[in-house]
Design an enzyme around this catalytic site. Structure first.
Site, PDB file in Angstrom:
ATOM      1  N   HIS A 180     108.259  -4.673  16.519  1.00 28.20           N
ATOM      2  CA  HIS A 180     108.548  -5.407  17.756  1.00 28.20           C
ATOM      3  C   HIS A 180     109.890  -6.109  17.610  1.00 28.20           C
ATOM      4  CE1 HIS A 180     107.570  -7.492  21.485  1.00 28.20           C
ATOM      5  NE2 HIS A 180     108.053  -8.589  20.926  1.00 28.20           N
ATOM      6  N   LEU A 211     104.722   2.400  24.049  1.00 28.12           N
ATOM      7  CA  LEU A 211     104.476   1.350  25.054  1.00 28.12           C
ATOM      8  C   LEU A 211     103.055   1.296  25.586  1.00 28.12           C
ATOM      9  CD1 LEU A 211     107.819   1.650  27.064  1.00 28.12           C
ATOM     10  CD2 LEU A 211     107.256   0.112  25.165  1.00 28.12           C
ATOM     11  N   LYS A 212     102.168   2.142  25.028  1.00 34.30           N
ATOM     12  CA  LYS A 212     100.804   2.144  25.536  1.00 34.30           C
ATOM     13  C   LYS A 212      99.861   1.396  24.586  1.00 34.30           C
ATOM     14  CE  LYS A 212     101.340   4.591  29.260  1.00 34.30           C
ATOM     15  NZ  LYS A 212     101.078   3.960  30.577  1.00 34.30           N
ATOM     16  N   LEU A 213      98.793   0.789  25.149  1.00 37.06           N
ATOM     17  CA  LEU A 213      97.784   0.128  24.313  1.00 37.06           C
ATOM     18  C   LEU A 213      96.968   1.212  23.606  1.00 37.06           C
ATOM     19  CD1 LEU A 213      96.861  -2.833  23.797  1.00 37.06           C
ATOM     20  CD2 LEU A 213      95.034  -2.421  25.470  1.00 37.06           C
ATOM     21  N   GLY A 217     113.862   6.716  20.259  1.00 33.86           N
ATOM     22  CA  GLY A 217     113.520   7.176  18.925  1.00 33.86           C
ATOM     23  C   GLY A 217     114.479   6.846  17.811  1.00 33.86           C
ATOM     24  N   ASP A 245     100.842  -6.674  20.293  1.00 31.72           N
ATOM     25  CA  ASP A 245     101.668  -7.592  19.493  1.00 31.72           C
ATOM     26  C   ASP A 245     100.918  -8.779  18.901  1.00 31.72           C
ATOM     27  OD1 ASP A 245     104.111  -7.250  22.150  1.00 31.72           O
ATOM     28  OD2 ASP A 245     103.769  -5.962  20.397  1.00 31.72           O
TER      29      ASP A 245
HETATM   30  C1  GRF Z   1     112.516  -1.021  19.540  1.00 28.33           C
HETATM   31  O1  GRF Z   1     113.318  -2.144  19.827  1.00 28.33           O
HETATM   32  C2  GRF Z   1     111.134  -1.461  19.114  1.00 28.33           C
HETATM   33  O2  GRF Z   1     111.094  -2.704  18.425  1.00 28.33           O
HETATM   34  C3  GRF Z   1     110.439  -1.609  20.413  1.00 28.33           C
HETATM   35  O3  GRF Z   1     110.909  -0.542  21.201  1.00 28.33           O
HETATM   36  C4  GRF Z   1     112.240  -0.198  20.783  1.00 28.33           C
HETATM   37  C5  GRF Z   1     112.234   1.281  20.498  1.00 28.33           C
HETATM   38  O4  GRF Z   1     113.494   1.722  20.162  1.00 28.33           O
HETATM   39  N1  GRF Z   1     109.003  -1.639  20.306  1.00 28.33           N
HETATM   40  P1  GRF Z   1     113.669   3.233  19.625  1.00 28.33           P
HETATM   41  O5  GRF Z   1     112.951   4.149  20.595  1.00 28.33           O
HETATM   42  O6  GRF Z   1     113.082   3.308  18.254  1.00 28.33           O
HETATM   43  O7  GRF Z   1     115.162   3.434  19.610  1.00 28.33           O
END
Ligand code: GRF
Length: 190
Positions: free
Chosen positions: A104, A85-87, A16, A145
């Site tokens: 990303h 991380l989920k679709l 986060g 993505d």
């Molecule tokens: C980040 O690098 C973001 O681009 C990717 O997941 C990571 C999450 O980091 N999708 P955080 O949980 O915001 O520290």
């Protein structure tokens, strides 16, 4: 036209730090506010960041359930995926088309897609010999993505970089880029 401040919902699965940057940069903003935080993981440290900021949180029982996610999003105007991380189910993508974004840790369209998250992204960038990497904010569509790119920030790949040192440099760029894009989109929505 959306009344201000624009209500932002943030979807998270991990630590986060991007959420933390949004919480801090939007705390006093008349343009946009983090209104709720949603996770697919009850143990995501990001949820504690939201609770410390007194932002309502929801943990999804089934992230593939469109109705559950729509209910959790409630009256949000803008949705931000920050390490989610989920679709996102198709019905939710349709409802929020053009107002749902993802960050990303690479220069899309390269080094993205299913399974491309965390250290794997930076390992792939280093293995490719690329001289640059960076952060991308894009609209979310039905594939990981692949949505239209909104903005990118580039960083150099340095001699001797490891996936960890490159990830740290890219994360700094993410923390500069994401609040800027959110505020810009919110202004355009109002
Ligand atoms: C980040 O690098 C973001 O681009 C990717 O997941 C990571 C999450 O980091 N999708 P955080 O949980 O915001 O520290």
């Amino acid at each position: 036209m959306t009344e201000l401040p624009v209500r932002v919902a943030v979807l998270v699965s991990g630590g986060g730090t991007n959420l933390q940057v949004l919480l801090e940069s939007l705390r006093e903003s008349p343009v946009a506010r983090v209104a709720r935080v949603i996770s697919n993981r009850p143990d995501a440290p990001a949820l504690q960041r939201a609770q410390r900021a007194n932002i309502p949180t929801t943990v999804l029982r089934d992230p593939s359930d469109a109705n559950e996610l729509l209910a959790a999003l409630g009256d949000a105007h803008l949705v931000v995926l920050a390490g989610y991380l989920k679709l996102v189910p198709g019905a939710v993508v349709s409802r929020f088309r053009g107002r749902m974004i993802n960050i990303h840790p690479a220069l899309l369209p390269e080094f993205g897609g299913p399974g491309m998250y965390g250290p794997r992204v930076h390992e792939a960038v280093l293995a490719s010999g690329a001289r640059e990497s960076g952060a991308t904010v894009h609209f979310v569509d039905e594939q990981f993505d692949r949505g239209a790119i909104i903005a990118q920030e580039r960083v150099p790949v340095m001699k001797g970089d490891t996936p960890e040192t490159l990830a740290a440099r890219v994360l700094e760029a993410e923390h500069r880029l994401l609040p800027r894009v959110v505020l810009d989109l919110a202004r355009r929505m109002s």
